[in-house]
Scaffold this motif. Structure first.
Motif, PDB file in Angstrom:
ATOM      1  N   GLU A 174      -1.580  -4.310   5.027  1.00 36.30           N
ATOM      2  CA  GLU A 174      -0.598  -2.859   4.659  1.00 36.30           C
ATOM      3  C   GLU A 174       0.134  -3.001   3.362  1.00 36.30           C
ATOM      4  O   GLU A 174       0.393  -2.197   2.928  1.00 36.30           O
ATOM      5  CB  GLU A 174       0.540  -3.017   5.915  1.00 36.30           C
ATOM      6  CG  GLU A 174       1.249  -1.684   5.765  1.00 36.30           C
ATOM      7  CD  GLU A 174       2.546  -1.709   6.999  1.00 36.30           C
ATOM      8  OE1 GLU A 174       3.156  -0.696   6.934  1.00 36.30           O
ATOM      9  OE2 GLU A 174       2.303  -2.611   7.911  1.00 36.30           O
ATOM     10  N   GLU A 191      -2.489  -1.916   0.757  1.00 38.47           N
ATOM     11  CA  GLU A 191      -2.480  -0.475   1.046  1.00 38.47           C
ATOM     12  C   GLU A 191      -1.484   0.237   0.261  1.00 38.47           C
ATOM     13  O   GLU A 191      -1.273   1.198  -0.406  1.00 38.47           O
ATOM     14  CB  GLU A 191      -2.845   0.008   2.305  1.00 38.47           C
ATOM     15  CG  GLU A 191      -4.353  -0.516   3.008  1.00 38.47           C
ATOM     16  CD  GLU A 191      -4.348  -0.083   4.564  1.00 38.47           C
ATOM     17  OE1 GLU A 191      -3.258   0.132   5.289  1.00 38.47           O
ATOM     18  OE2 GLU A 191      -5.323  -0.478   4.885  1.00 38.47           O
ATOM     19  N   ASN A 192      -0.094  -0.301   0.690  1.00 38.27           N
ATOM     20  CA  ASN A 192       1.060   0.277  -0.073  1.00 38.27           C
ATOM     21  C   ASN A 192       1.020   0.238  -1.556  1.00 38.27           C
ATOM     22  O   ASN A 192       1.441   1.181  -2.174  1.00 38.27           O
ATOM     23  CB  ASN A 192       2.424  -0.285   0.586  1.00 38.27           C
ATOM     24  CG  ASN A 192       2.440  -0.069   2.031  1.00 38.27           C
ATOM     25  OD1 ASN A 192       1.929   1.168   2.571  1.00 38.27           O
ATOM     26  ND2 ASN A 192       3.196  -0.610   2.933  1.00 38.27           N
TER      27      ASN A 192
END
Length: 186
Positions: A14, A17-18
């Motif tokens: 995550e 991805e961020n």
């Protein structure tokens, strides 16, 4: 609601991805300026301090203490052998950047790896550096990188890992050097 993040090879997917989304929305945050200050101690011994850097559109001041890296030379090269030599640090930097780059990209692409060991060796002839033979390079003549990976990987995944390894910024800096501006002050 699931509050645990997914991790692959120790990387938070995550968070990757961020980061990618943030870079896509503002490419300026991808511009980094890393810094080091080096002071000579005695003979071939010197020490670098690494603390702040510029990145994500701001000066980073989160490190309260600097990292310190000392260098020396082996006794056979007039040193006291208290720390790795600068040529050895270059090999360390190359190996660690290849490892980090390969594993970050592998994780982002869902390729699970059980282990990675990288061995690096460079051929350096001091006759070039010392000016004893103008036909011999001052730099490494060749650097060999041997990557061993462990895990249940297909041949295609192994080739993908090799391609990811070659995306390393340090690998590419050595392969395609940018300008180095050296100036003397004082």
């Amino acid at each position: 609601m699931n509050t645990t993040s997914t991790q692959v090879n120790g990387f938070d997917i995550e968070a990757i991805e961020n980061t990618v989304l943030a870079l896509q929305s503002n490419p300026k945050i991808a511009e980094f300026k890393f810094k080091a200050t080096n002071k000579w101690e005695s003979g071939p011994r010197n020490k670098s301090q690494i603390r702040g850097f510029y990145g994500a559109c701001q000066e980073d001041i989160t490190r309260t203490l600097p990292f310190e890296c000392g260098t020396d030379m082996p006794t056979v090269l007039n040193g006291t052998d208290t720390a790795p030599s600068p040529p050895e640090f270059l090999l360390h930097t190359l190996a660690s950047c290849i490892t980090t780059s390969m594993m970050l990209l592998a994780s982002a692409n869902g390729i699970e790896v059980d282990g990675v060991t990288i061995r690096v060796e460079g051929d350096l002839n001091l006759n070039g550096f010392l000016g004893l033979d103008a036909c011999i390079l001052k730099e490494y003549g060749q650097i060999k990188v041997h990557i061993d990976v462990e895990g249940n990987l297909s041949e295609a995944e192994k080739q993908t890992l090799l391609a990811f390894a070659k995306k390393s910024p340090i690998y590419n800096t050595i392969l395609n050097p940018g300008a180095i501006v050296v100036s003397l002050h004082g």
